[in-house]
Design a protein around this motif. Structure first.
Motif, PDB file in Angstrom:
ATOM      1  N   PRO A 152      47.501  48.867  30.492  1.00 52.25           N
ATOM      2  CA  PRO A 152      47.195  47.718  31.334  1.00 52.25           C
ATOM      3  C   PRO A 152      45.770  47.750  31.877  1.00 52.25           C
ATOM      4  O   PRO A 152      45.181  48.820  32.042  1.00 52.25           O
ATOM      5  N   PHE A 212      52.956  44.900  34.555  1.00 50.86           N
ATOM      6  CA  PHE A 212      53.572  46.176  34.212  1.00 50.86           C
ATOM      7  C   PHE A 212      54.357  46.733  35.401  1.00 50.86           C
ATOM      8  O   PHE A 212      55.486  47.216  35.248  1.00 50.86           O
ATOM      9  N   ARG A 263      58.545  47.156  35.654  1.00 48.92           N
ATOM     10  CA  ARG A 263      59.173  48.458  35.920  1.00 48.92           C
ATOM     11  C   ARG A 263      60.113  48.363  37.120  1.00 48.92           C
ATOM     12  O   ARG A 263      61.234  48.898  37.092  1.00 48.92           O
ATOM     13  N   ILE A 297      51.676  44.695  22.515  1.00 49.96           N
ATOM     14  CA  ILE A 297      52.114  45.904  23.202  1.00 49.96           C
ATOM     15  C   ILE A 297      53.577  45.739  23.593  1.00 49.96           C
ATOM     16  O   ILE A 297      54.007  44.648  23.976  1.00 49.96           O
ATOM     17  N   VAL A 330      56.532  47.295  26.041  1.00 44.42           N
ATOM     18  CA  VAL A 330      56.710  48.082  27.262  1.00 44.42           C
ATOM     19  C   VAL A 330      58.199  48.148  27.581  1.00 44.42           C
ATOM     20  O   VAL A 330      58.877  47.118  27.663  1.00 44.42           O
ATOM     21  N   ASP A 331      58.713  49.378  27.779  1.00 45.84           N
ATOM     22  CA  ASP A 331      60.139  49.568  28.005  1.00 45.84           C
ATOM     23  C   ASP A 331      60.508  49.279  29.460  1.00 45.84           C
ATOM     24  O   ASP A 331      59.643  49.069  30.322  1.00 45.84           O
ATOM     25  N   SER A 358      57.195  52.453  30.635  1.00 40.76           N
ATOM     26  CA  SER A 358      56.478  53.251  29.644  1.00 40.76           C
ATOM     27  C   SER A 358      56.108  52.393  28.441  1.00 40.76           C
ATOM     28  O   SER A 358      56.819  51.440  28.086  1.00 40.76           O
ATOM     29  N   ILE A 359      54.985  52.722  27.819  1.00 37.31           N
ATOM     30  CA  ILE A 359      54.545  51.997  26.629  1.00 37.31           C
ATOM     31  C   ILE A 359      55.288  52.549  25.417  1.00 37.31           C
ATOM     32  O   ILE A 359      55.161  53.720  25.061  1.00 37.31           O
ATOM     33  N   TYR A 370      52.682  49.880  19.883  1.00 37.92           N
ATOM     34  CA  TYR A 370      51.750  48.781  19.636  1.00 37.92           C
ATOM     35  C   TYR A 370      51.958  48.261  18.219  1.00 37.92           C
ATOM     36  O   TYR A 370      52.480  48.954  17.351  1.00 37.92           O
TER      37      TYR A 370
END
Length: 305
Positions: A63, A71, A75, A99, A101-102, A106-107, A110
């Protein structure tokens, strides 16, 4: 999403995304897919003689200070997301990137766009389509990442029109495919299709990809007018049977919700599209041996400055 105008700031766009994210969380969503090049207007419609003049459209970190609130809030809400943007690497390489993101922030991975449409040189068009000028072809292929407890395949825009995209993701065990896009009503240069034709082609692509590979597809696009160009919209959720179970109703920012059910794919994977039982890859060699119709075609991307 509705269009993103050239003067709109990253902060403003992220504010719009946060509204959609909050709305999604309130509906119980665990995964949100945003469009291709979400953070800016679709700048490949412009011809800029110096490539460096487009630098302001690219993200150098993710980010970034402008996108960090998205982000952080994702979360806090426990919602994963997929976001498309223009990437500038530390080495100065340029990609049309996604991208993933979970739900814990977390990433997960990509993706850099493989099927770049359009052209590399300026043409006599009201709106250019210069993705081959502004971006390099992604080198990592099509990834499958873990998001919200699912195996999610990543692709972008024109990728959805190519059968190989879905098959490669399905062979990696994807449960669903997340695809962001920016598709204009004008269509392919040299063609002047009626607006409904563009929507038919879009839905045909995602429905066929879903059905032939027993996958769910989440397709998210921009809609309405963006800097004078009309975008088709048509964000939708498609089942492994090829059914569109949810679709956008308007041209503005909108939440399109579907409920994932793994049981829908099971009969297709067990019988009709049981890859291990029915596929015959020994007869598919021509797909990778030949690029063009009849003879191999080697493409050279020229004109970068």
């Amino acid at each position: 999403m509705g269009g993103v105008q050239p003067a709109e700031s990253r902060t403003s766009v992220v504010g719009r995304l946060l509204v959609l994210l909050e709305r999604a969380a309130s509906r119980g969503c665990r995964l949100v897919v945003f469009p291709e090049l979400t953070l800016t207007t679709f700048f490949p419609r412009y011809w800029l003689p110096r490539l460096d003049d487009a630098d302001g459209f690219y993200e150098r970190e993710m980010p970034s200070p402008e996108t960090a609130p998205l982000f952080d809030r994702a979360r806090e809400l426990g919602v994963g997301f997929v976001l498309g943007y223009a990437e500038m690497t530390p080495a100065g390489r340029r990609f049309n990137t996604v991208i993933a993101v979970d739900t814990d922030g977390s990433i997960a991975g990509y993706y850099r766009k493989v099927h770049l449409p359009g052209h590399v040189e300026e043409r006599q068009l009201a709106h250019q389509h210069l993705e081959k000028y502004y971006f390099e072809v992604g080198e990592e292929g099509f990834p499958v990442v873990e998001l919200a407890g699912l195996k999610v395949g990543l692709a972008t825009c024109n990728d959805r029109r190519w059968a190989e995209t879905y098959r490669v993701l399905a062979l990696q065990g994807a449960d669903l495919v997340a695809i962001g896009y920016n598709t204009p009503v004008g269509g392919v240069p040299g063609m002047a299709p009626e607006p409904h034709r563009m929507m038919e082609e879009h839905l045909l692509s995602v429905r066929a990809g879903a059905y032939q590979n027993s996958l769910w597809v989440l397709a998210a696009g921009k809609s309405g007018f963006e800097d004078g160009q009309r975008l088709i919209g048509g964000s939708c959720v498609v089942t492994p049977g090829g059914d569109v179970v949810s679709v956008a109703a308007g041209d503005g920012d909108e939440l399109v919700v579907g409920t994932y059910d793994p049981r829908v794919a099971e009969p297709y994977r067990a019988e009709l599209f049981n890859f291990a039982l029915h596929r015959r890859p020994e007869h598919y060699g021509l797909i990778v041996e030949r690029t063009g119709h009849g003879e191999p075609v080697v493409e050279t991307l020229a004109g970068r400055s």
